[in-house]
Design an enzyme around this catalytic site. Structure first.
Site, PDB file in Angstrom:
ATOM      1  N   SER A  21      13.821  66.979  37.147  1.00  0.00           N
ATOM      2  CA  SER A  21      15.237  67.300  36.993  1.00  0.00           C
ATOM      3  C   SER A  21      15.342  68.816  37.074  1.00  0.00           C
ATOM      4  CB  SER A  21      15.704  66.817  35.618  1.00  0.00           C
ATOM      5  OG  SER A  21      16.945  67.405  35.270  1.00  0.00           O
ATOM      6  N   TYR A  37      14.597  65.398  26.453  1.00  0.00           N
ATOM      7  CA  TYR A  37      14.679  65.242  27.919  1.00  0.00           C
ATOM      8  C   TYR A  37      14.128  66.480  28.618  1.00  0.00           C
ATOM      9  CZ  TYR A  37      16.963  64.014  32.411  1.00  0.00           C
ATOM     10  OH  TYR A  37      17.233  63.698  33.721  1.00  0.00           O
TER      11      TYR A  37
END
Ligand code: NAD
Length: 260
Positions: free
Chosen positions: A142, A155
């Protein structure tokens, strides 16, 4: 077709980015193992692949469960006699400030993102190392593999960790013809993102529209979401790249949100 004769395992292929990659790889000639924790979603992706003339099987697995991952990869190899590409993509988000974050939620996030990446990698490497057949391992990182945002500690931590894992796979795998790379998408409008818009709005005390404009897309060059098709194109590029000159890398596709 760029993946003729290849077998790909795609985790989290029941929805969003993973589903788009599974459909794209099938159109490029790959046989696909559609792995997901949600049986109905995996079955639907297989149906759509079959409808476009491709071959796929659904593999129900929780990527954080060692025996389910090993059994799922064995099933794929029994069926198609190989696994040449792994897309380690299954993931979830958890929104909370650090001072309120529960240890059980931290561990669940590490389990899905990092244990999941490790377990699927290990199971696939064992096949790819046989006769030095080689292969391509691609992690769904990401922009949060490079950059932080508030409320996303587990995350961001896990996505940074994938880059470390990728680099070790690149080094250990090279002599067996295995390459490893990370894709780092910006925001893609999938169920994962749709779910967090109201959550972020509540936690930050702003409207949902402001979350999109002032949080998610504020630093892009054009205020645009990245699409699942964009990410499938990057995955296809990595998966079809022929040699070790491109390994241990991470590539950001984010409308310029983050530039290296
Ligand atoms: P999504 O929610 O649309 O799809 C995720 C899929 O993973 C679902 O089908 C879900 O059932 C499956 N899954 C969840 N936990 C699982 C588990 N333990 N085992 C097996 N399958 C499981 O999400 P998405 O947006 O397509 O995200 C896919 C990946 O892309 C994730 O790793 C995510 O972090 C990453 N990513 C997404 C974005 C984005 O903006 N959507 C941006 C960057 C990175």
């Amino acid at each position: 077709m760029k993946l003729e004769g290849k077998v790909a395992l795609v985790t989290g292929a029941g929805s969003g980015i993973g589903k788009e990659i599974a459909l794209c790889f099938s159109r490029e000639g790959a046989k696909v193992g559609v792995a997901d924790i949600t049986a109905d979603a995996a079955a639907e992706t297989v149906k759509e692949i079959n409808a476009q003339g491709g071959e796929a099987i659904d593999i129900i697995m929780d990527v954080s469960d060692e025996s389910q991952v090993d059994a799922g990869v064995s099933r794929l190899v029994d069926r198609y006699k190989s696994v040449d590409i792994l897309i380690s993509n299954a993931g979830v988000q958890h929104i909370a400030p650090l001072n309120e974050l529960l240890l059980k939620d931290w561990k669940r996030m590490m389990g899905i993102h990092l244990d999941g990446a490790f377990l699927t990698t290990r199971a696939c490497l064992r096949e790819m190392y046989k006769n030095n057949k080689g292969g391509s391992i691609i992690y769904m990182g990401s922009v949060h593999s490079k950059e932080a945002s508030k409320l996303k500690a587990p995350y961001v931590t896990a996505k940074h960790g994938l880059i470390g894992l990728c680099k070790v796979v690149a080094k250990e795998g090279a002599e067996h013809g295995v390459r490893a790379n990370v894709i780092c998408p910006g925001y893609v409008r999938t169920p994962l993102v749709d779910k967090q818009i109201p959550e972020q709005a509540k936690k930050l005390g702003i409207t949902e529209e402001e979350v999109v404009k002032k949080v998610m897309l504020v630093n892009t060059v054009d205020g645009e979401f990245t699409t699942a098709q964009d990410i499938a194109n990057v995955a296809l590029f990595f998966a079809s790249f022929p040699d070790n000159s491109l390994t241990g890398q991470s590539l950001i596709a984010s409308h310029g949100w983050f530039m290296e």
